[in-house]
Design an enzyme around this catalytic site. Structure first.
Site, PDB file in Angstrom:
ATOM      1  CB  SER A  12      -0.905   0.050   1.230  1.00 56.33           C
ATOM      2  OG  SER A  12      -1.386  -1.212   1.591  1.00 56.33           O
ATOM      3  CE  LYS A 107       5.538   5.342   9.615  1.00 57.87           C
ATOM      4  NZ  LYS A 107       4.156   5.834   9.497  1.00 57.87           N
ATOM      5  CE  LYS A 193       2.301   3.575  13.649  1.00 54.06           C
ATOM      6  NZ  LYS A 193       3.428   3.277  12.879  1.00 54.06           N
ATOM      7  CG  ASP A 246       2.922   7.062  12.643  1.00 58.88           C
ATOM      8  OD1 ASP A 246       1.844   6.714  12.127  1.00 58.88           O
ATOM      9  OD2 ASP A 246       4.009   6.555  12.334  1.00 58.88           O
ATOM     10  CB  THR A 250      -1.311   3.854  14.297  1.00 53.19           C
ATOM     11  OG1 THR A 250      -0.377   4.535  13.458  1.00 53.19           O
ATOM     12  CG2 THR A 250      -1.161   2.374  14.046  1.00 53.19           C
ATOM     13  NE  ARG A 257      -0.553  -4.733   7.229  1.00 54.76           N
ATOM     14  CZ  ARG A 257      -0.091  -4.113   6.157  1.00 54.76           C
ATOM     15  NH1 ARG A 257      -0.904  -3.759   5.192  1.00 54.76           N
ATOM     16  NH2 ARG A 257       1.188  -3.850   6.032  1.00 54.76           N
ATOM     17  CG  ASN A 258       0.425  -2.571  13.819  1.00 50.93           C
ATOM     18  OD1 ASN A 258       1.140  -3.517  14.090  1.00 50.93           O
ATOM     19  ND2 ASN A 258       0.714  -1.713  12.847  1.00 50.93           N
ATOM     20  CB  VAL A 281       3.947  -7.660   7.598  1.00 48.06           C
ATOM     21  CG1 VAL A 281       4.832  -7.322   8.781  1.00 48.06           C
ATOM     22  CG2 VAL A 281       4.663  -8.626   6.662  1.00 48.06           C
ATOM     23  CD  GLU A 283       6.671  -3.904  10.080  1.00 48.36           C
ATOM     24  OE1 GLU A 283       7.385  -4.464  10.933  1.00 48.36           O
ATOM     25  OE2 GLU A 283       7.037  -3.731   8.897  1.00 48.36           O
TER      26      GLU A 283
END
Lengths: 335, 335
Positions: A12, A107, A193, A246, A250, A257-258, A281, A283
């Site tokens: 992305s 990141k 983060k 950030d 997020t 996704r986190n 993934v 992260e």
């Protein structure tokens, strides 16, 4: 400006940044790992898995050949997952030479070594390029950048001049780039983060509210900053776009996704299953492990990261994790 | 602990705090301005306009008589709109005497004077009570506190001992209270964040995304802190629950009246109509005026507050306001 640019990684974020640069008139070489992705971009002008609804401009050329993608390009943008950075650099190193900047946009922290990614880059890049390492970070969901929604980020590097080149490269009417002098802080903000995003996701998944989330974010940023300062970062960086900014984006957006992984944890799903179902993934899962280890090594108190580690890796009940945080001894806010 | 407590103001927050104290076993005297509200609380055990779905415990007694409500109570909690604080204090002052603390929970600045509310309290409270002024602040939507969702806030006062009494008064399993030493910073955080909440609402109303909002919040917190430090606050307070925490919750939740007013501004509705339709106080509207004046007086750069002022009071097109912020000269993040 008409630089020859390569973007390494067509997820992305790599795709969104490639589109941004192409719209500024640059010829962009975009490396994708999967052959069907290369074909879709070149033939159908789309990248439907990662950035649906966006038309890829004609001046982006995708390729599956990493060396060809980066050879003779003035600026390189890395947009691969954190744990792939070393391997990708190692593979491209033989054809690198006099690039003006190698800009990382992933990141995270390297799992085995605990290194920041710029440190990994300096280990793998050839001679003079070691000093041209740069980082682009800040609150920037790819989907929104590709739709020209106003976005502000930071560019940082070992050398100020390199940071300014990165600023010039990306600056656009809807994409405001500030330079920043604290490479360590910017990288740690972006990496750490994701732990707090996982935790606020867990809180959402448990059915807790905005108050809980705001408290986790605030106390989470405080412990990110504590670890950061112990590792040589400047405190103020964590109050900026690469820290708080950030973190906010997020923790509050469904694009993360986190956060989505955290929500499922809070709802009682187990981590291996979540990762399998998402197929991308996440992260924060690995970053939690690394940060937990670092906090132990440096003697830095990180109660939220510790609870996250227990929930992700020790199957602790997440509701107990929140209770542990709420029922600590009463205290002053900044102690 | 079984203190005699009065809560002055039966809006959402006053009612939620009254319920919290009653659930801790205290007898709470709750002053409501409107007679039908008094009756509904005492007879139907509900406050349907401000806090629907919550059953008011039997140990809360509502009254419309302000003097009777506060007389002989050990702790007083003020939960009236900012601009009503002076008048309410003036009315109750004759019956006040040896209270342990007078705790303000409203977040704003006095319109005519630009004073913080603790300064207003010190002007209006009788002799010894001036030193027992306290403030409770932080990310705490009333609706969520009344549903026992985990919440963390700060208590601050002129004297440490008073702050600790406030901490003991409110601390509960789902309501964590930290003490804080920076009265000025805590008050300014709570007041100024409403300006930024209005602005992020405008951004949402214009259809912008999470990136834009995160940038506004981050740069907004930076200018809040600049004004705060110029007025004697500590920088770190703005990174805490009463600064960043409260900002985050106000900017991301639909409970916030400031945010909701901003959304309608962004959608093209005019301010007087918005206020008329909402029928509740929107603190940020007046705070924007006061903060704009203060920033001029103190020579503090506050570009976001300035644009908010233009949009609210000078009918500037909000889309132009955002464009003005995005297209400023390129710069470093912390200059």
């Amino acid at each position: 400006m008409n630089r020859k640019v390569a973007v390494v990684g067509a997820g992305s974020w790599g795709t969104a940044l490639g589109v941004l640069l192409a719209e500024k008139g640059m010829n962009v070489s975009l490396w994708a790992r999967r052959e069907e992705c290369v074909r879709e971009i070149n033939e159908q002008r789309s990248n439907s898995h990662y950035l649906p609804d966006i038309v890829i401009p004609e001046n982006i050329t995708a390729t599956g050949d990493l060396e060809a993608a980066v050879k003779d390009k003035e600026m390189l943008v890395l947009a691969v997952p954190s744990q792939a950075v070393r391997q990708v650099l190692r593979q491209m190193a033989p054809v690198l030479g006099d690039q003006l900047a190698v800009i990382n946009t992933a990141k995270g922290l390297e799992m085995e070594t605990g290194l920041r990614l710029s440190q990994v880059m300096m280990e793998e890049l050839p001679g003079p390029l070691k000093q041209r390492v740069a980082v682009l970070s800040g609150p920037s969901h790819a989907e929104e950048v590709s739709r020209h929604l106003p976005t502000a980020v930071v560019a940082t590097a070992l050398e100020k001049q390199v940071a300014e080149q990165v600023q010039d490269l990306f600056m656009a009417p809807s994409f405001r780039v500030y330079t920043h002098s604290d490479l360590t802080g910017v990288e740690l903000g972006g990496a750490l983060k994701n732990i707090i995003a996982l935790c606020t996701g867990i809180s959402d998944g448990l059915g807790y509210g905005d108050n809980t989330k705001a408290a986790l974010m605030t106390r989470g940023l405080a412990e990110m900053a504590r670890l950061g300062v112990a590792m040589g970062a400047e405190l103020m960086t964590f109050a900026g776009l690469a820290g708080m900014g950030d973190l906010v984006v997020t923790c509050t957006s469904m694009y993360s996704r986190n956060r989505r992984a955290g929500i499922q944890l809070g709802q009682g799903k187990k981590m291996p299953q979540i990762l399998k179902d998402m197929g991308m993934v996440v992260e924060g899962v690995k970053t939690t492990r690394v940060a937990y280890r670092l906090s132990r090594d440096k003697g830095v108190e990180m109660p939220i990261t510790e609870e996250a580690h227990q929930v992700i890796y020790e199957e602790q009940n997440p509701r107990e994790g929140v209770a542990n945080l709420m029922l600590r001894d009463k205290t002053e806010e900044w102690r």
